[in-house]
Design an enzyme around this catalytic site. Structure first.
Site, PDB file in Angstrom:
ATOM      1  N   GLU A 207     -18.674  -6.697 -13.525  1.00  0.00           N
ATOM      2  CA  GLU A 207     -19.283  -7.382 -14.422  1.00  0.00           C
ATOM      3  C   GLU A 207     -20.561  -6.356 -15.255  1.00  0.00           C
ATOM      4  OE1 GLU A 207     -22.570 -10.333 -16.335  1.00  0.00           O
ATOM      5  OE2 GLU A 207     -22.459  -9.011 -14.581  1.00  0.00           O
ATOM      6  N   GLU A 208     -20.771  -5.447 -14.400  1.00  0.00           N
ATOM      7  CA  GLU A 208     -22.545  -5.105 -14.768  1.00  0.00           C
ATOM      8  C   GLU A 208     -22.379  -4.160 -16.799  1.00  0.00           C
ATOM      9  OE1 GLU A 208     -25.726  -5.782 -14.505  1.00  0.00           O
ATOM     10  OE2 GLU A 208     -25.492  -6.902 -12.721  1.00  0.00           O
ATOM     11  N   HIS A 314     -31.873  -7.282 -11.367  1.00  0.00           N
ATOM     12  CA  HIS A 314     -32.614  -5.479 -11.825  1.00  0.00           C
ATOM     13  C   HIS A 314     -33.253  -4.855 -11.068  1.00  0.00           C
ATOM     14  CE1 HIS A 314     -28.396  -5.303 -15.191  1.00  0.00           C
ATOM     15  NE2 HIS A 314     -29.251  -6.472 -14.294  1.00  0.00           N
TER      16      HIS A 314
END
Length: 350
Positions: A207-208, A314
């Protein structure tokens, strides 16, 4: 295994985008007793299927990504220092001074260093240190390091999740292993319900960097409704409240073009009926979550985003309230149970 134990197991593990397979077994072991089947697809997504009473007439997919942000070995200097690059969105300002694990033939410890401020000129001291000016020092010579590490090996921050006061916890990779923990809690709750829809819980990959796992798993499952279970920006003093959601006050429900308006309405109604705290989270464009991939797969899938509030996203100290995982799971379970036979077409009408 309770939600914190599972969350701790996942977040203390290591699996940057494309290398999430290191955590697949933990997810499979947790999901299997609560599902009819669990498998890993060709991309590495873990897909758990729990049958409903409707014999597959309605399918709901819930996706939470298993990958984390991290680094990759780019070059090894003659003096043994490692040059590295990022995997996913990392703020270089949070990188300097970190302890890291370099995942080679063996996993070895290193530290991220740079030029000392004493030796920087005035201009350098006014600027943020660039990632290309940082190195990882393991203490090994190049000759010894090359026996253990290769270009392309992944690197993760050395950080264990910790419990804080008042049901809070902090650590790395809460984005989005908190979402995977919420899926497990949802399965536990559905286990005691006679729900009509079939449910597919997907721990997605990459996903990242690309949302690839959400694309491929959605294409395989072809759900009637897709829900991305991710994290949202938790309120802190320096952030505008209009751009954030409060931790401890339940999940954020996204409102915007990436989500289906009548399904959003049903989510809020479900929260109200069952006394589950929920918040509005505005995203007028693509949400940057797996919902974007789900929504535009094939001819289009009605999508939702449910977000667990998370501070310091993050970074290696992402912070959340464990109660928000519980509230998120309750909302997802009750929403699933609210979808009854014969109402799907009406539910999806604009």
């Amino acid at each position: 295994m309770d939600k914190y134990e599972f969350l701790e197991l996942l977040t203390n593990g290591h699996g940057v985008s494309g290398f999430e397979y290191t955590l697949s077994k933990a997810v499979i072991d947790a999901f299997t007793p609560l599902c009819d089947s669990v498998k890993i697809d060709k991309m590495g997504n873990v897909i758990a299927h729990k049958k409903g009473s409707g014999d597959g007439a309605v399918k709901i997919m819930m996706a939470a990504h298993l990958d984390e942000i991290g680094f990759m070995v780019k070059y090894i200097e003659d003096n043994g220092f490692i040059r590295f690059t990022t995997i996913g969105g990392i703020d270089p300002r949070t990188t300097i001074g970190q302890e890291v694990w370099v995942h080679g033939v063996e996993t070895i410890l290193g530290v991220v260093g740079s030029k000392p401020p004493h030796l920087q000129d005035a201009k350098e001291q006014e600027e943020t240190i660039k990632l290309e000016d940082m190195i990882i020092d393991t203490g090994y010579s190049k000759e010894k390091l090359l026996e253990l590490v290769s270009i392309g090996d992944t690197i993760t921050v050395k950080r264990n999740t910790v419990k804080l006061l008042n049901t809070k916890a902090a650590g790395k990779a809460m984005d989005d292993r908190a979402g995977v923990a919420a899926l497990l809690e949802t399965l536990k709750m559905l286990h005691g319900m006679n729900h009509y829809p079939d449910v597919y819980m997907v721990a997605t990959v990459q996903e990242e960097v690309s949302m690839t796992g959400a694309f491929t798993s959605t294409c395989h499952i072809q759900p009637d409704i897709g829900i991305a279970v991710d994290v949202g920006f938790g309120t802190t003093p320096e952030l505008e409240k209009a751009d954030t959601i409060e931790i401890g006050k339940g999940p954020g429900i996204t409102i915007g073009g990436n989500v289906h308006p009548t399904l959003v309405k049903r989510l809020f109604e479900t929260g109200k009926v069952h006394g589950i705290p929920c918040q509005k989270d505005v995203a007028p464009g693509p949400t940057g979550t797996d919902a974007r991939a789900i929504q535009i797969t094939k001819e289009g899938i009605p999508a939702l985003v449910v977000s667990i509030p998370l501070r310091y996203m993050h970074t290696s100290v992402e912070l959340l309230d464990l109660e928000d995982i519980h509230h998120t799971a309750r909302l997802l379970a009750q929403f699933t149970n609210s979808v009854k036979e014969g109402e799907l077409e009406g539910l999806l009408c604009f």
